[in-house]
Design a protein around this motif. Structure first.
Motif, PDB file in Angstrom:
ATOM      1  N   TRP A  40      -3.553  -7.906  59.613  1.00  0.00           N
ATOM      2  CA  TRP A  40      -3.634  -9.354  59.843  1.00  0.00           C
ATOM      3  C   TRP A  40      -5.025  -9.732  60.331  1.00  0.00           C
ATOM      4  O   TRP A  40      -5.216 -10.711  61.036  1.00  0.00           O
ATOM      5  N   ASP A  41      -6.029  -8.968  59.975  1.00  0.00           N
ATOM      6  CA  ASP A  41      -7.373  -9.103  60.532  1.00  0.00           C
ATOM      7  C   ASP A  41      -8.356  -9.552  59.447  1.00  0.00           C
ATOM      8  O   ASP A  41      -8.904  -8.736  58.706  1.00  0.00           O
ATOM      9  N   GLU A  42      -8.599 -10.853  59.388  1.00  0.00           N
ATOM     10  CA  GLU A  42      -9.477 -11.404  58.357  1.00  0.00           C
ATOM     11  C   GLU A  42     -10.890 -10.852  58.463  1.00  0.00           C
ATOM     12  O   GLU A  42     -11.531 -10.564  57.449  1.00  0.00           O
ATOM     13  N   ARG A  84     -12.840  -8.885  55.493  1.00  0.00           N
ATOM     14  CA  ARG A  84     -14.163  -9.342  55.047  1.00  0.00           C
ATOM     15  C   ARG A  84     -15.166  -8.184  55.110  1.00  0.00           C
ATOM     16  O   ARG A  84     -15.978  -7.997  54.201  1.00  0.00           O
ATOM     17  N   TYR A 133      -1.168  -8.566  48.930  1.00  0.00           N
ATOM     18  CA  TYR A 133      -1.238  -8.656  50.395  1.00  0.00           C
ATOM     19  C   TYR A 133       0.125  -8.935  51.008  1.00  0.00           C
ATOM     20  O   TYR A 133       0.216  -9.187  52.198  1.00  0.00           O
ATOM     21  N   GLN A 169      -5.008 -16.267  53.263  1.00  0.00           N
ATOM     22  CA  GLN A 169      -6.058 -16.081  54.265  1.00  0.00           C
ATOM     23  C   GLN A 169      -6.779 -14.743  54.054  1.00  0.00           C
ATOM     24  O   GLN A 169      -8.016 -14.668  54.109  1.00  0.00           O
ATOM     25  N   LEU A 170      -6.026 -13.673  53.820  1.00  0.00           N
ATOM     26  CA  LEU A 170      -6.639 -12.360  53.629  1.00  0.00           C
ATOM     27  C   LEU A 170      -7.402 -12.292  52.307  1.00  0.00           C
ATOM     28  O   LEU A 170      -8.498 -11.714  52.253  1.00  0.00           O
ATOM     29  N   SER A 226      -8.815 -14.799  50.834  1.00  0.00           N
ATOM     30  CA  SER A 226     -10.033 -15.590  51.036  1.00  0.00           C
ATOM     31  C   SER A 226     -11.096 -14.772  51.762  1.00  0.00           C
ATOM     32  O   SER A 226     -12.270 -14.796  51.396  1.00  0.00           O
ATOM     33  N   ALA A 227     -10.687 -14.039  52.788  1.00  0.00           N
ATOM     34  CA  ALA A 227     -11.627 -13.198  53.528  1.00  0.00           C
ATOM     35  C   ALA A 227     -12.222 -12.133  52.605  1.00  0.00           C
ATOM     36  O   ALA A 227     -13.427 -11.844  52.660  1.00  0.00           O
TER      37      ALA A 227
END
Length: 181
Positions: A51-53, A57, A105, A114-115, A117-118
């Motif tokens: 859960w760590d964007e 990245r 994901y 969100q992930l 996108s990162a």
């Protein structure tokens, strides 16, 4: 010459200065070019449990660094593997028997968006003028079954398509922006 430019691999057109190009590049969790060269990170489903964007990245940035390294000139004057990569897979993992669940994901549209996108941001890099690499999100909504996926129907209501299947793509498109050209 035009026809030769339409396939997965293209022929060089020396009179136009167009080099040969191979579009079969994937970088879901590292460079998948069949050579065994490059770092292999955990599959996206495993990365998603962080859960760590920022971490996602960073992983994508490291992958794109290696992609750049594989884009060195070839003896024929081409640019190696190029800078376009099919990644990330942002289909939602609706069924554990889907053959590509590990490429996704997960099943939550918000977290996946969100992930993803990162990941896209890490692949594109921070330069406001030039992409580091060009990620191509895949496989469009409702394309997450293996057999006959080019000829079968994936029926879903308009609401399901809008609120679930296509939402993850919307998150990525709205959140990420590339260089200002």
């Amino acid at each position: 010459e035009k026809g030769d430019q339409l396939g997965r691999t293209t022929k060089a057109v020396p009179r136009l200065g167009v080099a040969r190009y191979d579009f079969w590049n994937e970088a879901l969790h590292g460079i998948q070019n069949g050579t065994g060269e490059g770092t292999s990170f955990p599959m996206p489903l495993s990365l998603a449990v962080t859960w760590d964007e920022a971490f996602i990245r960073e992983v994508a940035s490291a992958i794109s660094d290696e992609c750049r390294g594989h884009n060195q000139p070839t003896e024929e004057g081409g640019r190696g593997r190029g800078l376009t990569y099919w990644c990330p897979t942002i289909n939602l993992a609706r069924h554990p028997l889907w053959g590509r669940t590990n490429e996704a994901y997960g099943e939550d549209a918000y977290l996946s968006g969100q992930l993803a996108s990162a990941f896209v941001e890490g692949m594109m890099g921070d330069d406001r003028k030039y992409y580091k690499t060009v990620p191509t999100i895949k496989h469009y909504a409702l394309n997450n079954h293996e057999n006959l996926r080019g000829s079968t129907s994936s029926d879903a209501s308009e609401a399901d398509i809008r609120d679930y299947y296509a939402r993850v793509y919307r998150y990525v498109v709205e959140r990420t922006d590339g260089p200002s050209l």
